[in-house]
Design a protein around this motif. Sequence first.
Motif, short mmCIF file in Angstrom:
data_model
loop_
_atom_site.label_atom_id
_atom_site.label_comp_id
_atom_site.label_asym_id
_atom_site.label_seq_id
_atom_site.Cartn_x
_atom_site.Cartn_y
_atom_site.Cartn_z
N ASP A 151 4.70 -0.40 3.96
CA ASP A 151 4.70 0.99 3.48
C ASP A 151 4.41 1.99 4.59
O ASP A 151 5.01 3.07 4.63
CB ASP A 151 3.66 1.15 2.36
CG ASP A 151 4.06 0.41 1.10
OD1 ASP A 151 5.26 0.10 0.96
OD2 ASP A 151 3.19 0.15 0.26
N LEU A 154 7.35 2.84 6.82
CA LEU A 154 8.26 3.77 6.14
C LEU A 154 7.69 5.18 6.14
O LEU A 154 8.40 6.16 6.42
CB LEU A 154 8.51 3.30 4.70
CG LEU A 154 9.35 4.22 3.80
CD1 LEU A 154 10.74 4.43 4.41
CD2 LEU A 154 9.44 3.66 2.39
N LEU A 155 6.39 5.30 5.82
CA LEU A 155 5.74 6.62 5.80
C LEU A 155 5.80 7.29 7.18
O LEU A 155 6.12 8.47 7.29
CB LEU A 155 4.28 6.46 5.38
CG LEU A 155 3.92 6.67 3.92
CD1 LEU A 155 2.45 6.39 3.69
CD2 LEU A 155 4.29 8.06 3.43
N ARG A 158 9.26 8.58 8.01
CA ARG A 158 9.62 9.79 7.26
C ARG A 158 8.85 11.02 7.75
O ARG A 158 9.41 12.11 7.86
CB ARG A 158 9.37 9.57 5.76
CG ARG A 158 10.34 8.59 5.11
CD ARG A 158 10.09 8.46 3.62
NE ARG A 158 10.27 9.73 2.93
CZ ARG A 158 9.99 9.91 1.64
NH1 ARG A 158 9.51 8.91 0.91
NH2 ARG A 158 10.17 11.09 1.08
N LYS A 201 -2.32 6.51 0.74
CA LYS A 201 -0.90 6.15 0.83
C LYS A 201 -0.11 6.78 -0.32
O LYS A 201 0.97 7.35 -0.11
CB LYS A 201 -0.76 4.62 0.80
CG LYS A 201 0.67 4.13 0.94
CD LYS A 201 0.74 2.61 0.83
CE LYS A 201 0.50 2.17 -0.60
NZ LYS A 201 0.72 0.71 -0.79
N LYS A 202 -0.67 6.71 -1.52
CA LYS A 202 -0.02 7.30 -2.69
C LYS A 202 0.15 8.81 -2.51
O LYS A 202 1.22 9.37 -2.77
CB LYS A 202 -0.87 7.00 -3.93
CG LYS A 202 -0.39 7.70 -5.20
CD LYS A 202 -1.41 7.50 -6.31
CE LYS A 202 -1.12 8.43 -7.47
NZ LYS A 202 -2.18 8.38 -8.49
N GLN A 203 -0.92 9.48 -2.06
CA GLN A 203 -0.87 10.93 -1.87
C GLN A 203 0.13 11.33 -0.78
O GLN A 203 0.81 12.36 -0.89
CB GLN A 203 -2.26 11.45 -1.49
CG GLN A 203 -3.31 11.33 -2.59
CD GLN A 203 -3.17 12.39 -3.67
OE1 GLN A 203 -2.57 13.42 -3.46
NE2 GLN A 203 -3.74 12.11 -4.83
N LEU A 204 0.24 10.53 0.27
CA LEU A 204 1.18 10.83 1.36
C LEU A 204 2.62 10.71 0.89
O LEU A 204 3.47 11.53 1.25
CB LEU A 204 0.92 9.89 2.54
CG LEU A 204 -0.40 10.10 3.29
CD1 LEU A 204 -0.58 9.05 4.38
CD2 LEU A 204 -0.48 11.50 3.88
N PHE A 205 2.91 9.71 0.08
CA PHE A 205 4.26 9.58 -0.47
C PHE A 205 4.59 10.77 -1.38
O PHE A 205 5.69 11.32 -1.32
CB PHE A 205 4.41 8.27 -1.26
CG PHE A 205 4.83 7.09 -0.42
CD1 PHE A 205 6.07 7.09 0.22
CD2 PHE A 205 4.00 5.99 -0.26
CE1 PHE A 205 6.47 6.00 0.99
CE2 PHE A 205 4.38 4.91 0.52
CZ PHE A 205 5.62 4.92 1.15
N GLU A 206 3.63 11.17 -2.20
CA GLU A 206 3.84 12.32 -3.09
C GLU A 206 4.04 13.60 -2.28
O GLU A 206 4.85 14.46 -2.66
CB GLU A 206 2.65 12.48 -4.04
CG GLU A 206 2.57 11.39 -5.09
CD GLU A 206 1.36 11.54 -6.00
OE1 GLU A 206 0.56 12.49 -5.78
OE2 GLU A 206 1.20 10.71 -6.92
N LEU A 208 5.41 13.86 0.70
CA LEU A 208 6.76 13.84 1.26
C LEU A 208 7.82 14.13 0.20
O LEU A 208 8.89 14.67 0.52
CB LEU A 208 7.04 12.49 1.91
CG LEU A 208 6.40 12.26 3.28
CD1 LEU A 208 6.56 10.81 3.69
CD2 LEU A 208 7.01 13.18 4.33
N ASP A 209 7.54 13.74 -1.03
CA ASP A 209 8.51 13.96 -2.11
C ASP A 209 8.50 15.40 -2.61
O ASP A 209 9.36 15.79 -3.40
CB ASP A 209 8.24 13.00 -3.28
CG ASP A 209 8.52 11.55 -2.90
OD1 ASP A 209 9.33 11.35 -1.96
OD2 ASP A 209 7.94 10.66 -3.52
#
Length: 417
Positions: A151, A154-155, A158, A201-206, A208-209
């Motif tokens: 993960d 990928l983070l 991006r 990790k969850k917050q970082l994906f959110e 970026l989205d």
Amino acid sequence: MQHQHYQLSYFEKLIHVDLKQATSKQKEPDSTFFAFSVSDIISNKNSMLQNFNQYLCDLGKRKQVDWYVSMHQHQLVLLMEEMATCLPEADLICQQVSLTEATWLNLYKIIYCNLCELLSFLERKFECYLDIDCRLPSSYLITAKTTLFQDIDLLRERFEATAVDKHLLSIVFQPFTDCIKADRRDSSITYRQLYFLKEMKKQLFELLDGRADDLTERLKKVLHYLNFNSVQYFDYWTEAINTEIENLPTIREKLDRLIYLQKKVNQATVKPGFAYSKLRASLQSQLQSWLAEEINYQKDKESLEGSSHTSEELGRWKDFKVLTNFSVPQLGNFLRLLMESGFYLNKNRTEVLDFFSHFFTTVKQDSVSPGSLRSNFYKDNAAVSKTVRDILTDLVKFSHKGMSVAAFFTLSISMII
């Protein structure tokens, strides 16, 4: 706590005494010893699963339950780690075992899997009583490292494609890198750190989205929300503010900015009970202390620079303002005329504008901000320029009128004499 209430006595004796004695005498366990040991391991595990609930109900008091659960949690992890030193990494994450293969390695794996089952039971049934600062078992760390490695790559990819501050990015990813590189045999990674990394990790994906603008500032907001109280991030934040403050020309502007930041930090939303490290104060309290100290420093500095005046003299003009009929745009335009024509000789225009914004006000606006006056000083606005010219024309007419009256009185006096 009485000895009979400690439910891991069998496993401690098995690991610390029975296995050590048996392995020193036999290259591999005989089938009788192996079968007997496996039967006892499963039986004691099942007995603990059945009795744990009942004993906690008998304890009653929250503090006693907290201590009892966390004590068994720590001991289970310690026993698991003793077995983990004898097992290859692949056996730690594979829960399939043979109950008939009579080897020491297989017996170690059976012990580890049963201890892991007991720990999972505590985590599932008594989550609120667990000690989140307990060290992670090796199998948990190995699984976490595998997931994080995929993960985080990928983070990182991006994020690097965006305009986010790369220095900040390196600080954000450092805890993930530390976890991925951690050696399972001497790792100090805790439940708390793993929970933090998963939520981060969850917050970082959110993040970026979401929308792409102001990504650096939005990333900082996430870090404040998660209480990312690392030394590196604190240094990064304070150094950035120091640089910003140093570039402001006046102490008043420095104080305005610091007070505004203090307000923002105090009002920031923080995830309750969450922290990157329990060994340091929360990020919010660290920043509050730093800002308060910096504000006091700037005030003391301002006081020293103005020490040629007595406190009474300074106090007299504290709340004084010259009230004018000028609008803010007219005042800015008028000051520009006076400075560019050479009537005001101060070379630092910013200081002059700050002076007028502080000591002048208008009938339409109680307070004149330095930024607003500065903006109107440099702005070319034909309508405003015309109104200023009209004001100047009226002043010329008024001046002529005043001179006529004075001349009349002079003439009258000379005639009398």
